[in-house]
Design an enzyme around this catalytic site. Structure first.
Site, PDB file in Angstrom:
ATOM      1  N   ASN A  10       1.080  -1.264   0.094  1.00 56.57           N
ATOM      2  CA  ASN A  10       0.019   0.031  -0.013  1.00 56.57           C
ATOM      3  C   ASN A  10       0.807   1.177   0.021  1.00 56.57           C
ATOM      4  O   ASN A  10       1.424   1.577   0.946  1.00 56.57           O
ATOM      5  CB  ASN A  10      -0.949  -0.083   1.275  1.00 56.57           C
ATOM      6  CG  ASN A  10      -1.690   1.298   1.382  1.00 56.57           C
ATOM      7  OD1 ASN A  10      -1.882   2.083   0.512  1.00 56.57           O
ATOM      8  ND2 ASN A  10      -2.297   1.215   2.825  1.00 56.57           N
ATOM      9  N   TRP A  11       1.041   1.823  -1.087  1.00 59.32           N
ATOM     10  CA  TRP A  11       1.674   3.039  -1.029  1.00 59.32           C
ATOM     11  C   TRP A  11       1.360   4.251  -0.604  1.00 59.32           C
ATOM     12  O   TRP A  11       1.948   5.185  -0.733  1.00 59.32           O
ATOM     13  CB  TRP A  11       2.107   3.234  -2.858  1.00 59.32           C
ATOM     14  CG  TRP A  11       3.133   2.266  -3.542  1.00 59.32           C
ATOM     15  CD1 TRP A  11       3.687   0.887  -2.888  1.00 59.32           C
ATOM     16  CD2 TRP A  11       3.634   2.328  -4.685  1.00 59.32           C
ATOM     17  NE1 TRP A  11       4.180   0.487  -3.629  1.00 59.32           N
ATOM     18  CE2 TRP A  11       3.966   1.138  -5.063  1.00 59.32           C
ATOM     19  CE3 TRP A  11       3.373   3.117  -5.632  1.00 59.32           C
ATOM     20  CZ2 TRP A  11       4.782   0.566  -5.942  1.00 59.32           C
ATOM     21  CZ3 TRP A  11       3.919   2.675  -7.075  1.00 59.32           C
ATOM     22  CH2 TRP A  11       4.622   1.561  -7.052  1.00 59.32           C
ATOM     23  N   LYS A  12       0.148   4.434  -0.258  1.00 60.03           N
ATOM     24  CA  LYS A  12      -0.552   5.309   0.372  1.00 60.03           C
ATOM     25  C   LYS A  12      -0.311   6.622  -0.070  1.00 60.03           C
ATOM     26  O   LYS A  12      -0.333   6.687  -1.674  1.00 60.03           O
ATOM     27  CB  LYS A  12      -0.176   5.552   1.960  1.00 60.03           C
ATOM     28  CG  LYS A  12       0.043   4.353   2.681  1.00 60.03           C
ATOM     29  CD  LYS A  12       0.036   4.661   4.037  1.00 60.03           C
ATOM     30  CE  LYS A  12       0.191   3.441   4.924  1.00 60.03           C
ATOM     31  NZ  LYS A  12       0.127   3.368   6.434  1.00 60.03           N
ATOM     32  N   HIS A  96      -9.401   0.306   5.202  1.00 59.05           N
ATOM     33  CA  HIS A  96      -7.997   0.599   5.767  1.00 59.05           C
ATOM     34  C   HIS A  96      -8.146   1.795   6.939  1.00 59.05           C
ATOM     35  O   HIS A  96      -9.189   2.505   6.728  1.00 59.05           O
ATOM     36  CB  HIS A  96      -6.968   1.559   4.655  1.00 59.05           C
ATOM     37  CG  HIS A  96      -5.633   1.431   5.425  1.00 59.05           C
ATOM     38  ND1 HIS A  96      -5.188   2.502   6.106  1.00 59.05           N
ATOM     39  CD2 HIS A  96      -4.460   0.582   5.259  1.00 59.05           C
ATOM     40  CE1 HIS A  96      -3.889   2.036   6.329  1.00 59.05           C
ATOM     41  NE2 HIS A  96      -3.564   1.027   5.796  1.00 59.05           N
ATOM     42  N   GLU A  98      -6.819   4.184   7.851  1.00 61.70           N
ATOM     43  CA  GLU A  98      -6.647   5.638   7.432  1.00 61.70           C
ATOM     44  C   GLU A  98      -7.840   6.213   6.659  1.00 61.70           C
ATOM     45  O   GLU A  98      -8.200   7.331   6.516  1.00 61.70           O
ATOM     46  CB  GLU A  98      -5.251   5.709   6.673  1.00 61.70           C
ATOM     47  CG  GLU A  98      -4.076   5.665   7.633  1.00 61.70           C
ATOM     48  CD  GLU A  98      -2.977   5.306   7.014  1.00 61.70           C
ATOM     49  OE1 GLU A  98      -2.862   5.433   5.720  1.00 61.70           O
ATOM     50  OE2 GLU A  98      -2.055   4.892   7.507  1.00 61.70           O
ATOM     51  N   GLU A 182      -5.022  -5.393  10.751  1.00 59.03           N
ATOM     52  CA  GLU A 182      -4.091  -4.236  10.845  1.00 59.03           C
ATOM     53  C   GLU A 182      -4.375  -3.455  12.258  1.00 59.03           C
ATOM     54  O   GLU A 182      -5.303  -2.857  12.087  1.00 59.03           O
ATOM     55  CB  GLU A 182      -4.366  -3.481   9.836  1.00 59.03           C
ATOM     56  CG  GLU A 182      -3.966  -4.060   8.381  1.00 59.03           C
ATOM     57  CD  GLU A 182      -3.416  -2.866   7.248  1.00 59.03           C
ATOM     58  OE1 GLU A 182      -2.136  -3.370   7.057  1.00 59.03           O
ATOM     59  OE2 GLU A 182      -3.711  -1.861   7.163  1.00 59.03           O
ATOM     60  N   GLY A 188       2.571   1.897  10.783  1.00 61.04           N
ATOM     61  CA  GLY A 188       3.126   3.103  10.636  1.00 61.04           C
ATOM     62  C   GLY A 188       4.019   3.597  11.658  1.00 61.04           C
ATOM     63  O   GLY A 188       4.840   4.614  11.721  1.00 61.04           O
ATOM     64  N   SER A 228       3.598  -2.124  10.374  1.00 63.54           N
ATOM     65  CA  SER A 228       5.223  -2.243  10.697  1.00 63.54           C
ATOM     66  C   SER A 228       5.771  -3.460  10.103  1.00 63.54           C
ATOM     67  O   SER A 228       6.835  -3.934  10.489  1.00 63.54           O
ATOM     68  CB  SER A 228       5.353  -2.039  11.889  1.00 63.54           C
ATOM     69  OG  SER A 228       5.023  -0.519  12.205  1.00 63.54           O
ATOM     70  N   GLY A 250       5.051   1.374   4.519  1.00 62.58           N
ATOM     71  CA  GLY A 250       6.155   1.900   4.508  1.00 62.58           C
ATOM     72  C   GLY A 250       7.333   1.028   3.683  1.00 62.58           C
ATOM     73  O   GLY A 250       8.052   1.475   3.068  1.00 62.58           O
TER      74      GLY A 250
HETATM   75  C1  PEP Z   1      -0.709  -0.101   5.895  1.00 68.81           C
HETATM   76  O1  PEP Z   1      -0.409   0.829   5.287  1.00 68.81           O
HETATM   77  O2  PEP Z   1      -1.452  -0.860   5.603  1.00 68.81           O
HETATM   78  C2  PEP Z   1       0.332  -0.321   6.749  1.00 68.81           C
HETATM   79  C3  PEP Z   1       0.308  -1.705   7.237  1.00 68.81           C
HETATM   80  O3  PEP Z   1       1.538   0.398   7.126  1.00 68.81           O
HETATM   81  P1  PEP Z   1       3.077   0.226   7.600  1.00 68.81           P
HETATM   82  O4  PEP Z   1       3.425  -1.070   6.953  1.00 68.81           O
HETATM   83  O5  PEP Z   1       3.740   1.352   7.216  1.00 68.81           O
HETATM   84  O6  PEP Z   1       2.776   0.167   9.211  1.00 68.81           O
END
Ligand code: PEP
Length: 266
Positions: A10-12, A96, A98, A182, A188, A228, A250
């Site tokens: 997931n490049w966000k 998600h 976010e 998640e 993050g 993470s 990330g």
């Molecule tokens: C995500 O964006 O779904 C995620 C898990 O981010 P990260 O790996 O940066 O924690």
């Protein structure tokens, strides 16, 4: 039948179109020939078509980061599943944290006012259903806040989310969907969930799928862990029986780290 691991990046809100194209090109080279792991990248909407051109005919699939439950019309800023499919997507992330507003400052004094994008379990369910109806496959995300975990409510929160988000699919759809556990506090933050605990919650989710759709669906459905995940901790997480892959934020922004995660799922 063993479940095929699925690693999605997931490049966000990262990477310009040119940067996304470069990342996709680099990744394509690093993971060429891997056919025992499903791989997807989810760039920003504006980069989808160009990144899609790079990975067309490769072993990397394309996904959107969100969608809506209408095909077209007066829905300013929204992107329909049909539009994602037109850009080359086969997957879409829904729910998600976010986009649910279950992240960061939602816990502060602005709660209720600043709910980010405001998805809830019902809209997540609608988006996933409409994704299927439009030929896309959803990655349905769920997860508890730190405050909910500390209050001992993790299982209750996950069950409540899953009961609504997973409601009303056919068995065939439920087998094909992917669920991403998640924990919001792990996203993050560099604070990865303990692998046994992540496996336990993924097992809990599998149990809920079993209650809703039966044992055959529960055995087939793939459940990712996200939060993470990086090139150092992925192998341990992915060795767990109920963790069938990872949704990576990330660490998906660096081709070599993401490729290492993919290879550790093999
Ligand atoms: C995500 O964006 O779904 C995620 C898990 O981010 P990260 O790996 O940066 O924690």
């Amino acid at each position: 039948m063993p479940r095929k691991p699925f690693i999605a990046g997931n490049w966000k809100m990262n990477k310009t179109i040119a940067e996304g194209v470069a990342l996709a090109n680099e990744l394509k080279g690093l993971v060429a020939g891997i056919d025992d792991v499903d791989i997807a990248v989810c760039p920003t909407f504006v980069a989808l078509a160009k990144v899609g051109e790079v990975i067309e005919h490769s072993n990397i699939m394309l996904g959107g980061q969100n969608t809506f439950w209408k095909e077209s019309g007066a829905w300013t800023s929204q992107i329909s599943p049909q539009m994602l499919a037109d850009a080359g997507c086969s997957w879409v992330i829904v729910g998600h944290s976010e986009t649910r507003g279950r992240f960061g400052t939602v816990d502060d004094e602005l709660e209720g006012v600043l709910s980010y994008f405001g998805d809830n379990d019902t809209t997540v369910n609608m988006k996933a259903k409409y994704a299927f109806a439009s030929g896309l496959l959803p990655i349905i995300a769920c997860g508890e806040l730190l405050s909910e975990r500390e209050a001992g409510k993790t299982d209750e929160i996950i069950a409540a989310q899953m009961n609504v988000c997973l409601d009303g699919f056919t068995k065939e759809q439920a087998m094909k969907m992917v669920i991403a556990y998640e924990p919001v506090w792990a996203i993050g933050t560099g604070q990865v969930c303990d692998s046994d605990e992540a496996d336990r919650v993924c097992g809990l989710i599998r149990g809920i799928v079993k209650e809703m759709y039966g044992e055959d669906v529960a055995e087939a459905v793939r459940i990712q862990y996200g939060g993470s995940v990086n090139d150092k901790n992925a192998a341990e997480l992915l060795s767990k029986p109920n963790i069938d892959g990872a949704l990576v934020g990330g660490a998906a922004l660096k081709a070599d780290a993401f490729a290492t995660i993919i290879k550790s799922a093999k």
